[in-house]
Scaffold this active site. Structure first.
Site, PDB file in Angstrom:
ATOM      1  N   GLY A  70       0.792  -1.219   0.000  1.00  0.00           N
ATOM      2  CA  GLY A  70       0.000   0.000   0.000  1.00  0.00           C
ATOM      3  C   GLY A  70       0.822   1.265   0.000  1.00  0.00           C
ATOM      4  N   ASN A 148      -8.316   3.527   8.557  1.00  0.00           N
ATOM      5  CA  ASN A 148      -7.635   2.414   9.207  1.00  0.00           C
ATOM      6  C   ASN A 148      -7.693   2.454  10.721  1.00  0.00           C
ATOM      7  OD1 ASN A 148      -5.816   4.717   8.581  1.00  0.00           O
ATOM      8  ND2 ASN A 148      -4.363   3.578   9.828  1.00  0.00           N
ATOM      9  N   GLN A 176      -7.861  -0.839   3.540  1.00  0.00           N
ATOM     10  CA  GLN A 176      -8.752  -1.398   4.562  1.00  0.00           C
ATOM     11  C   GLN A 176     -10.117  -1.798   4.000  1.00  0.00           C
ATOM     12  OE1 GLN A 176      -7.972  -2.347   7.504  1.00  0.00           O
ATOM     13  NE2 GLN A 176      -5.965  -1.378   7.704  1.00  0.00           N
ATOM     14  N   SER A 196      -2.996  -3.671  -0.475  1.00  0.00           N
ATOM     15  CA  SER A 196      -1.879  -4.380   0.141  1.00  0.00           C
ATOM     16  C   SER A 196      -2.318  -5.789   0.532  1.00  0.00           C
ATOM     17  CB  SER A 196      -1.393  -3.623   1.386  1.00  0.00           C
ATOM     18  OG  SER A 196      -0.190  -4.156   1.864  1.00  0.00           O
ATOM     19  N   THR A 234      12.832  -6.571 -10.168  1.00  0.00           N
ATOM     20  CA  THR A 234      12.474  -7.983 -10.310  1.00  0.00           C
ATOM     21  C   THR A 234      11.167  -8.275  -9.584  1.00  0.00           C
ATOM     22  OG1 THR A 234      14.804  -8.592 -10.423  1.00  0.00           O
ATOM     23  CG2 THR A 234      13.247 -10.355  -9.891  1.00  0.00           C
ATOM     24  N   CYS A 328       5.013   6.224  18.625  1.00  0.00           N
ATOM     25  CA  CYS A 328       6.191   6.639  19.386  1.00  0.00           C
ATOM     26  C   CYS A 328       7.223   7.205  18.424  1.00  0.00           C
ATOM     27  CB  CYS A 328       6.765   5.448  20.142  1.00  0.00           C
ATOM     28  SG  CYS A 328       8.087   5.882  21.264  1.00  0.00           S
TER      29      CYS A 328
END
Length: 385
Positions: A70, A148, A176, A196, A234, A328
């Site tokens: 994503g 999300n 999502q 994703s 690739t 964090c």
């Protein structure tokens, strides 16, 4: 085994997906760009995965570009669209994933004009908000389908139609929403769509970008002729095979999975109301939300609020995996930008946790959550009698 309620972050790989991938690690290991027999064999598998995805979306096979996930898909769509346009105005929202916000902030530093819409407490952006923000210089609108952190649903059908009528490109982060909501690109005029694999019980490191045929767009990843010259490098054949299988399974089993997850979600919501009345506050407009994501802030009328990070860690010690809206950064815990976008004060945004469900969750998992949560929360704040 821990109880896993962090499916919006990543999901357990489906055994059927793993089985489909394994031969491409072992015997079918050729480079899909090679012209010898092993290369042709893997190239066939890549194109079969592309055809599966295109058929489900109502797309042409040439419109599916395989990526690493994503984040790459979002970056490729946004940067490629701006590189191909003389217009410099972009519209997005304050509650987008950072894989959208950071590239657009970087574009603003390089001269793009950025309009960032706030959803307010409802948690979603209306077509009217987008329309009011449009200018003659608007090149692109980028809004996720499902948030999300809160699960709130943007009305992308209306927004995409609005943009299409004005000749403005529209990108949606569909990470999502895949496997949760239907979408046919023949009916919804999105120009770019990002997916994703690891959010739909597929492998990490695989995803795709849908680019509508004829859309002005400059490829972002250079370095080879792969993907018709639109994404060098690739090809990750096992990942692409797993992505194709996971996407097909998510589509075919969507209704059954959503029904099961909705029942578990309803059970969680009812128990939260029963056990923590006036304390557990569900964020966002639930009339426009997917059932698999629940975001709760905990606070009392007299101003008590637990530290969300400590709540998460305490649940983790007791074998319950959830997440929260905090990140964090350099040792500093910051409030969720999504909850701030919903109008929360920083202190209350920091008191939140996200419970995100997947197809492997059960009622027994919900039982275990509510065996542990009252005691943990009761040690952190004084709960009403």
């Amino acid at each position: 085994m821990p109880v896993y309620f962090d499916n919006a972050a990543t999901t357990q790989t489906d055994e059927r997906v793993l089985d489909a991938m394994l031969p491409f690690f072992r015997s079918h290991y050729g480079n899909a760009s090679s012209i010898h027999a092993l290369g042709r064999q893997t190239n066939v598998a890549v194109e079969e995965a592309r055809e599966k995805i295109a058929r489900i979306l109502g797309a042409e096979v040439s419109e599916i570009i395989f990526t690493s996930g994503g984040t790459e898909s979002n970056n490729a769509a946004l940067k490629g669209a701006l590189a191909a346009s003389e217009k410099r105005h972009v519209i997005t929202s304050s509650v987008e994933h950072h894989a959208v916000l950071y590239p657009l902030e970087h574009a603003a530093q390089e001269g793009a004009q950025l309009t960032v819409l706030d959803p307010g407490p409802k948690g979603w952006i209306s077509a009217a908000q987008v329309e009011a923000a449009l200018t003659p210089d608007t090149a692109l609108v980028s809004l996720m389908h499902v948030n999300n952190e809160t699960g709130c649903i943007n009305p992308i059908e209306e927004i995409a139609a609005l943009c299409s009528a004005r000749g403005i490109l529209f990108h949606t982060d569909w990470v999502q929403a895949a496997g949760k909501l239907p979408l046919d690109v023949r009916e919804v005029p999105v120009d770019f769509l990002s997916v994703s694999a690891h959010k739909i019980h597929g492998p990490k490191g695989a995803g795709f970008l849908y680019v509508r045929g004829g859309t002005p767009w400059t490829p972002w990843m250079e370095g080879g002729s792969q993907e018709r010259g639109r994404r060098g490098g690739t090809l990750n054949v096992p990942g692409i095979v797993g992505l194709g299988e996971a996407f097909a399974l998510a589509h075919s089993e969507r209704d059954a999975n959503v029904c099961r997850i909705a029942a578990l979600s309803q059970s969680i919501q009812q128990r939260m109301q029963q056990l923590f009345p006036g304390v557990a506050h569900l964020n966002g407009d639930r009339s426009r939300a997917v059932p698999h994501i629940l975001n709760y802030s905990f606070f009392t009328d007299d101003g008590q609020a637990p530290d969300g990070e400590m709540l998460l860690l305490s649940l983790d010690i007791d074998g319950i995996c959830v997440s929260n809206g905090s990140a964090c950064t350099s040792g500093t815990v910051l409030p969720s930008h999504v909850l701030i976008g919903l109008g929360h004060e920083e202190r209350l945004a920091l008191s939140s946790i996200r419970i995100s469900l997947g197809k492997f969750n059960s009622e027994a998992d919900v039982d275990e959550l509510f065996e542990k949560l009252p005691g943990i929360l009761g040690r952190m704040i004084k709960l009403p009698a």
